[in-house]
Motif scaffolding. Structure first.
Motif, PDB file in Angstrom:
ATOM      1  N   TRP A 186     -19.827  57.147 -11.088  1.00 18.89           N
ATOM      2  CA  TRP A 186     -19.969  56.198  -9.991  1.00 18.89           C
ATOM      3  C   TRP A 186     -21.056  55.184 -10.297  1.00 18.89           C
ATOM      4  CZ3 TRP A 186     -17.515  54.453  -5.921  1.00 18.89           C
ATOM      5  CH2 TRP A 186     -18.225  53.714  -4.955  1.00 18.89           C
ATOM      6  N   GLY A 187     -20.761  53.925 -10.019  1.00 19.61           N
ATOM      7  CA  GLY A 187     -21.727  52.862 -10.252  1.00 19.61           C
ATOM      8  C   GLY A 187     -22.413  52.447  -8.964  1.00 19.61           C
ATOM      9  N   GLY A 188     -23.618  52.897  -8.759  1.00 23.88           N
ATOM     10  CA  GLY A 188     -24.369  52.530  -7.566  1.00 23.88           C
ATOM     11  C   GLY A 188     -25.770  53.109  -7.626  1.00 23.88           C
ATOM     12  N   ILE A 189     -26.751  52.333  -7.179  1.00 25.41           N
ATOM     13  CA  ILE A 189     -28.147  52.756  -7.192  1.00 25.41           C
ATOM     14  C   ILE A 189     -28.529  53.290  -5.813  1.00 25.41           C
ATOM     15  CG2 ILE A 189     -30.548  51.987  -7.416  1.00 25.41           C
ATOM     16  CD1 ILE A 189     -29.230  51.895 -10.078  1.00 25.41           C
ATOM     17  N   THR A 190     -29.126  54.476  -5.791  1.00 23.77           N
ATOM     18  CA  THR A 190     -29.699  55.007  -4.556  1.00 23.77           C
ATOM     19  C   THR A 190     -31.169  54.606  -4.541  1.00 23.77           C
ATOM     20  OG1 THR A 190     -28.169  56.882  -4.676  1.00 23.77           O
ATOM     21  CG2 THR A 190     -30.044  57.104  -3.202  1.00 23.77           C
ATOM     22  N   GLY A 191     -31.524  53.622  -3.685  1.00 24.66           N
ATOM     23  CA  GLY A 191     -32.871  53.098  -3.830  1.00 24.66           C
ATOM     24  C   GLY A 191     -33.530  52.505  -2.611  1.00 24.66           C
ATOM     25  N   CYS A 192     -32.920  52.591  -1.425  1.00 27.27           N
ATOM     26  CA  CYS A 192     -33.454  51.825  -0.293  1.00 27.27           C
ATOM     27  C   CYS A 192     -34.793  52.339   0.216  1.00 27.27           C
ATOM     28  CB  CYS A 192     -32.438  51.791   0.847  1.00 27.27           C
ATOM     29  SG  CYS A 192     -32.163  53.368   1.690  1.00 27.27           S
ATOM     30  N   GLN A 193     -35.177  53.567  -0.122  1.00 31.21           N
ATOM     31  CA  GLN A 193     -36.443  54.091   0.373  1.00 31.21           C
ATOM     32  C   GLN A 193     -37.646  53.497  -0.352  1.00 31.21           C
ATOM     33  OE1 GLN A 193     -36.402  58.295   1.283  1.00 31.21           O
ATOM     34  NE2 GLN A 193     -38.615  58.471   1.075  1.00 31.21           N
ATOM     35  N   ASN A 194     -37.421  52.804  -1.452  1.00 26.63           N
ATOM     36  CA  ASN A 194     -38.541  52.258  -2.231  1.00 26.63           C
ATOM     37  C   ASN A 194     -38.470  50.751  -2.388  1.00 26.63           C
ATOM     38  OD1 ASN A 194     -37.822  55.171  -3.806  1.00 26.63           O
ATOM     39  ND2 ASN A 194     -39.912  54.877  -3.064  1.00 26.63           N
ATOM     40  N   ASN A 195     -37.707  50.085  -1.516  1.00 27.83           N
ATOM     41  CA  ASN A 195     -37.586  48.623  -1.610  1.00 27.83           C
ATOM     42  C   ASN A 195     -38.918  47.902  -1.510  1.00 27.83           C
ATOM     43  OD1 ASN A 195     -34.828  48.326  -1.869  1.00 27.83           O
ATOM     44  ND2 ASN A 195     -34.452  48.084   0.307  1.00 27.83           N
ATOM     45  N   VAL A 196     -39.606  48.114  -0.396  1.00 24.60           N
ATOM     46  CA  VAL A 196     -40.759  47.282  -0.056  1.00 24.60           C
ATOM     47  C   VAL A 196     -41.940  47.561  -0.969  1.00 24.60           C
ATOM     48  CG1 VAL A 196     -42.443  46.705   1.731  1.00 24.60           C
ATOM     49  CG2 VAL A 196     -40.036  47.008   2.346  1.00 24.60           C
ATOM     50  N   ASP A 197     -42.328  48.827  -1.057  1.00 22.80           N
ATOM     51  CA  ASP A 197     -43.542  49.104  -1.837  1.00 22.80           C
ATOM     52  C   ASP A 197     -43.345  48.853  -3.325  1.00 22.80           C
ATOM     53  OD1 ASP A 197     -42.017  51.422  -2.291  1.00 22.80           O
ATOM     54  OD2 ASP A 197     -43.311  52.683  -1.063  1.00 22.80           O
ATOM     55  N   LEU A 198     -42.181  49.160  -3.857  1.00 18.46           N
ATOM     56  CA  LEU A 198     -41.916  48.912  -5.275  1.00 18.46           C
ATOM     57  C   LEU A 198     -42.030  47.431  -5.603  1.00 18.46           C
ATOM     58  CD1 LEU A 198     -40.949  49.775  -8.107  1.00 18.46           C
ATOM     59  CD2 LEU A 198     -38.598  49.599  -7.262  1.00 18.46           C
ATOM     60  N   MET A 199     -41.372  46.588  -4.805  1.00 17.71           N
ATOM     61  CA  MET A 199     -41.397  45.159  -5.104  1.00 17.71           C
ATOM     62  C   MET A 199     -42.702  44.495  -4.698  1.00 17.71           C
ATOM     63  SD  MET A 199     -38.858  44.358  -6.918  1.00 17.71           S
ATOM     64  CE  MET A 199     -38.847  42.565  -6.849  1.00 17.71           C
ATOM     65  N   PHE A 200     -43.377  45.017  -3.693  1.00 18.29           N
ATOM     66  CA  PHE A 200     -44.717  44.515  -3.369  1.00 18.29           C
ATOM     67  C   PHE A 200     -45.648  44.771  -4.554  1.00 18.29           C
ATOM     68  CE2 PHE A 200     -48.917  44.428  -1.574  1.00 18.29           C
ATOM     69  CZ  PHE A 200     -48.859  43.498  -0.544  1.00 18.29           C
ATOM     70  N   ASP A 201     -45.558  45.959  -5.123  1.00 15.21           N
ATOM     71  CA  ASP A 201     -46.354  46.301  -6.297  1.00 15.21           C
ATOM     72  C   ASP A 201     -46.037  45.354  -7.450  1.00 15.21           C
ATOM     73  OD1 ASP A 201     -47.814  47.542  -8.314  1.00 15.21           O
ATOM     74  OD2 ASP A 201     -46.495  49.298  -8.452  1.00 15.21           O
ATOM     75  N   GLU A 202     -44.749  45.218  -7.768  1.00 14.55           N
ATOM     76  CA  GLU A 202     -44.349  44.449  -8.939  1.00 14.55           C
ATOM     77  C   GLU A 202     -44.533  42.943  -8.754  1.00 14.55           C
ATOM     78  OE1 GLU A 202     -43.460  45.572 -11.898  1.00 14.55           O
ATOM     79  OE2 GLU A 202     -43.627  47.676 -11.297  1.00 14.55           O
ATOM     80  N   ALA A 203     -44.225  42.432  -7.556  1.00 20.70           N
ATOM     81  CA  ALA A 203     -44.276  40.986  -7.336  1.00 20.70           C
ATOM     82  C   ALA A 203     -45.660  40.508  -6.892  1.00 20.70           C
ATOM     83  CB  ALA A 203     -43.217  40.580  -6.310  1.00 20.70           C
TER      84      ALA A 203
END
Length: 462
Positions: free
Chosen positions: A335-352
């Protein structure tokens, strides 16, 4: 005046700047914003040292209920969204069964969703072969946008979602233009990617790198250009989902500069996982369009830093573990799909924000304000008096490692397990209700409400 809640001394992120002010909340709305608010309140939260931001509006989420609740359901999916700092989301018309392509299927989904959501929610309608005459009834029922696939999708299951043919795409755009609605598009050239996959398999090539090679950059760019051309012919508003390449972004921005009504989103995994890391992580990181190499990822980062990415979304696309791990080690079969919605904000806040110095106000526009504007959610998306009190606190000085046991998904797999994130969502409020606290976890019962789009371009909570 007595308030329900006062959030004090936080660094409040507005649309264009950041100010250290207090926020007062009453009856689910932001009631006052001032340097100091001295009124009484049932609850006072000290946010000193933290960013106080509008909650994320995730406009690309696959909750698989009804029909595939064993993949993900409203309860588990929205717990994860709340824990990750999302306060509203838009559910895609797939992977539920039946797919949301007519009034009956939408009403079924609405009935099933009631009382199960920890955050507010809206729905997409689908554009598929055979439902052109159902587009208006979906509009009457309050969908905020429509979704189609130019890439091959679906299964042999009855009532599953299917990709459009050129006639359906063109005619659907004409009808949506007449209705004043937006079409969101998964843009990949189906014929080329399907044939390239067949060629790979015929040669015994089944690795992650082979999968990525079967969906090269030009297949995304080609589909984007064709969709833009048809939209120009029909006057249809477009939104491109999960764009993974610099060239595709450039084509979209060029069309916008020439007068087309078009926006673009991308997702955290395209900025944080490369093809090489996909090979190490394995099936848990498979998605389409595929993850790109370091060079292409760096180019996509440049587009985000330049302000050319309108929105960040999760494309949360869960499934049971047995669909991710093939006994044959053939990446094409999983199956092609990422399970990831629990880390949207903090992950991208960190990276961006923390690592690349993207202004925090720009970040908030991508996760909150722009989605609210584009998807007709006028009471959401910013810290302002009279708006819904959908608020999150982010501590830039906390770090944590993503652990499997902390994930709220029905199935606890994610490509981010083991990753250190250098900030943390500490509280999530939905219309003033605390739904997540970093020390308590999920708080209380589901409070999420359905938000419908009406023809006057206003949103009404029901």
């Amino acid at each position: 005046m007595k308030y329900d809640l006062i959030i004090k001394e936080g660094n409040v992120v507005f649309r264009d700047d950041v100010k250290k002010v207090d926020i007062a909340i009453k009856n689910g709305k932001i009631s006052a914003i001032a340097e100091t608010i001295e009124g009484e309140a049932d609850q006072i939260v000290n946010a000193s040292g933290q960013y106080v931001m509008p909650g994320m509006i995730d406009t690309h989420v696959h909750i698989c209920e009804p029909g595939r609740t064993e993949w993900e359901g409203f309860v588990t999916g929205t717990k994860a969204l709340a824990a990750g700092g999302t306060t509203s989301y838009v559910d895609m018309p797939l992977n539920a069964l039946p797919a949301t392509v007519d009034r009956k299927s939408l009403q079924l989904k609405r009935d099933v969703a009631k009382g199960k959501n920890y955050v507010d929610y809206a729905f997409y309608g689908g554009l598929v072969p055979g439902n052109l005459d159902q587009l208006e009834e979906l509009s009457d029922e309050g969908v905020v946008a429509y979704k189609c696939f130019m890439a091959t999708c679906g299964s042999d299951m009855p009532d599953d979602f299917t990709n459009v043919d050129d006639y359906t795409l063109y005619t659907g755009m004409k009808r949506l233009a007449e209705l004043g609605h937006m079409l969101s598009i998964h843009a990949e050239n189906a014929l080329i990617t399907d044939r390239m996959a067949e060629s790979m398999l015929a040669k015994g090539k089944t690795t992650a790198a082979d999968y990525v090679a079967s969906r090269p950059v030009f297949t995304e760019v080609d589909a984007v250009k064709r969709a833009l051309f048809l939209a120009k012919e029909t006057g249809c508003k477009l939104h491109f989902v999960h764009i993974s390449t610099e060239k595709a972004v450039e084509e979209i921005i060029k069309a916008r500069n020439e007068g087309q009504d078009v926006t673009v989103e991308s997702c955290p995994h395209y900025f944080t996982i490369t093809t090489a890391q996909f090979e190490e992580l394995g099936p848990v990181a498979k998605c389409s369009p595929p993850l790109r190499d370091e060079v292409e990822q760096a180019k996509l980062w440049n587009k985000l830093i330049e302000g050319k990415i309108d929105m960040l979304t999760s494309d949360h696309s869960p499934c049971p573990p047995e669909m991710k791990y093939s006994a044959t080690n053939n990446i094409f079969e999983v199956w092609g799909g990422i399970t990831g919605c629990q880390n949207n904000v903090d992950l991208m806040f960190d990276e961006a924000v923390l690592k690349r110095n993207v202004p925090v106000a720009d970040f908030v526009r991508m996760i909150s304000y722009n989605p609210a504007q584009r998807f007709h959610l006028p009471m959401k998306g910013e810290i302002a008096v009279t708006k819904d009190a959908d608020i999150i606190l982010v501590d830039p000085n906390q770090s944590y490692v993503v652990q499997k046991e902390d994930l709220y998904y029905r199935h606890q797999h994610s490509p981010y397990i083991g990753r250190k994130i250098n900030c943390r969502v500490t509280k999530t409020f939905v219309r003033g209700n605390l739904v997540f606290d970093v020390n308590q976890g999920i708080v209380g019962e589901p409070v999420g409400e359905f938000v419908a789009y009406n023809k006057k371009a206003k949103a009404t909570a029901q």
